[in-house]
Write an enzyme that holds these catalytic residues in place. Structure first.
Site, mmCIF file in Angstrom:
data_model
loop_
_atom_site.group_PDB
_atom_site.id
_atom_site.type_symbol
_atom_site.label_atom_id
_atom_site.label_comp_id
_atom_site.label_asym_id
_atom_site.label_seq_id
_atom_site.Cartn_x
_atom_site.Cartn_y
_atom_site.Cartn_z
ATOM 1 N N ASP A 1 48.338 49.323 39.213
ATOM 2 C CA ASP A 1 48.822 47.954 39.451
ATOM 3 C C ASP A 1 50.340 48.011 39.662
ATOM 4 O OD1 ASP A 1 48.794 45.038 39.499
ATOM 5 O OD2 ASP A 1 49.691 45.103 37.508
ATOM 6 N N CYS B 1 45.031 45.414 41.377
ATOM 7 C CA CYS B 1 46.107 44.537 41.831
ATOM 8 C C CYS B 1 45.605 43.846 43.096
ATOM 9 C CB CYS B 1 47.341 45.387 42.119
ATOM 10 S SG CYS B 1 48.738 44.473 42.793
ATOM 11 N N CYS C 1 45.502 37.068 40.459
ATOM 12 C CA CYS C 1 46.528 38.098 40.238
ATOM 13 C C CYS C 1 46.221 38.647 38.858
ATOM 14 C CB CYS C 1 47.924 37.474 40.275
ATOM 15 S SG CYS C 1 49.222 38.553 39.607
HETATM 16 N N1 DGL Z 1 49.146 42.101 39.573
HETATM 17 C C1 DGL Z 1 49.308 41.892 40.962
HETATM 18 C C2 DGL Z 1 48.112 41.169 41.589
HETATM 19 O O1 DGL Z 1 47.020 41.256 41.077
HETATM 20 C C3 DGL Z 1 50.573 41.330 41.515
HETATM 21 C C4 DGL Z 1 51.772 41.192 40.707
HETATM 22 C C5 DGL Z 1 53.055 41.352 41.498
HETATM 23 O O2 DGL Z 1 53.463 40.434 42.230
HETATM 24 O O3 DGL Z 1 53.613 42.431 41.379
HETATM 25 O O4 DGL Z 1 48.241 40.555 42.609
#
Ligand code: DGL
Length: 254
Positions: free
Chosen positions: A12, A75, A185
C-alpha cells in the site's frame, strides 16, 4: 515459482493496507506475509497516474527478490493505476488488487443511496467510471473525495477530533441522505469511528478488504499454494520514521 517462494507481499502507499492485512491474517493464519507501506511517498491519491504507476513498480521490484508467491495490491489508487501493467509484467505471479466495494453496497442496498469515498485519483480513473456505469442505473451514487484524511490516518489520527471536524465539513451535504458509504481507500477503515459519529450509526460502512482476502485465498487454493504450519507477519515501510512501525502494529491489532 520456486518452492522457497512462499511470501505473500501486501503493498500500500502507507499504513492503509493494514486494513486488508487484518482480513488476510484472519483467513490465512498459516501464511507468511510481508507488508510494505510506502509512507515516504504517501499520499498517492493526489499524484498523477504515471507517478503512482512508477512508485508501485519500484515497490514491487524491491519486493520480488524476497521470494513471493503472491502480491496483494492493498491500495485502491495503486490498483487503478497499475494492476493491468503489473499483470502483464509478471504473468506468473498471483496478483490480487482492490477496488471500491460498489457491488457489495448495491447488493445490500438495492435502489439505495450510496456514497463512495476514495482518493481523487481513484475517482477520476477509467476503472472507476466502468465500475460506476455498472451500478448507477439501480442506485443513487455520490462520489465523495476526502482530501486530507489519508494524512491523518498516516499520523495515527484517523478517529481524532481533527478527523471528525474534517469529515463533518466534507460530508455536511450528505448527512441524513445516505444508506451506505463505500470506503474506497484502504486507509479509511481506520477512520470508521469518526465517520460513524458524523454520518450516524445507521449508515453502513462497507469496504473491499474481506473480499480481497477471500479472492487471495481462492487464487492460492486454485494454484495449490496454501501453506501449513505457523504463520508470520513482517512489516516494513519506506519511511525511516520509527513511529510508523508502532502505528502499523497498533492498526493491525485494532
Ligand atoms: N490507501 C490508498 C487507497 O486505497 C490510498 C492512499 C493514498 O492516497 O496514498 O486508495
Amino acid at each position: 515459482m520456486n518452492r522457497k517462494d512462499d511470501l505473500i507481499a501486501v503493498f500500500d502507499s502507507g499504513v492503509g493496507g493494514i486494513s486488508v492485512l487484518r482480513h488476510l491474517v484472519k483467513l490465512l493464519p498459516a501464511e507468511r506475509f510481508l507488508y510494505f507501506g510506502d509512507s515516504a511517498n504517501a499520499p498517492y491519491g493526489t499524484r498523477s497516474r504515471e507517478e503512482v504507476e512508477k512508485l508501485t513498480f519500484a515497490a514491487v521490484e524491491s519486493l520480488l527478490p524476497r521470494g513471493l508467491k503472491a502480491l496483494v495490491v492493498a491500495c485502491n489508487t495503486a490498483t487503478s493505476a497499475a494492476i493491468d501493467s503489473l499483470r502483464s509484467a509478471y504473468p506468473d505471479l498471483i496478483i490480487v488488487g482492490i477496488e471500491p466495494a460498489l457491488k457489495l453496497a448495491a447488493d445490500h442496498f438495492p435502489g439505495g443511496r450510496i456514497g463512495v469515498m476514495a482518493t481523487p485519483m481513484t475517482l477520476a480513473e477509467e476503472k472507476f467510471s466502468h465500475l460506476l456505469s455498472r451500478y448507477h442505473r439501480d442506485s443513487e451514487i455520490y462520489k465523495l473525495p476526502a482530501p486530507g484524511l489519508v494524512e491523518l490516518v498516516e499520523a495515527g489520527a484517523g478517529n481524532s477530533p481533527q478527523a471528525e471536524a474534517l469529515l463533518r465539513k466534507l460530508l455536511a451535504p450528505y448527512v441524513g441522505k445516505l444508506d451506505a458509504v463505500v470506503l474506497g481507500c484502504t486507509h479509511y477503515p481506520f477512520a470508521a469511528k469518526a465517520l460513524s459519529r458524523v454520518l450516524g450509526p445507521e449508515v453502513a460502512l462497507l469496504d473491499g478488504g474481506e473480499g480481497t482476502a477471500r479472492e487471495t485465498c481462492r487464487r492460492l487454493e486454485q494454484a495449490d499454494l496454501l501453506r501449513q504450519g505457523a504463520g508470520e507477519i513482517i512489516i516494513e515501510n519506506s519511511s525511516r520514521e520509527p513511529a510508523l512501525k508502532a502505528l502499523s502494529l497498533t492498526l493491525l491489532n485494532s
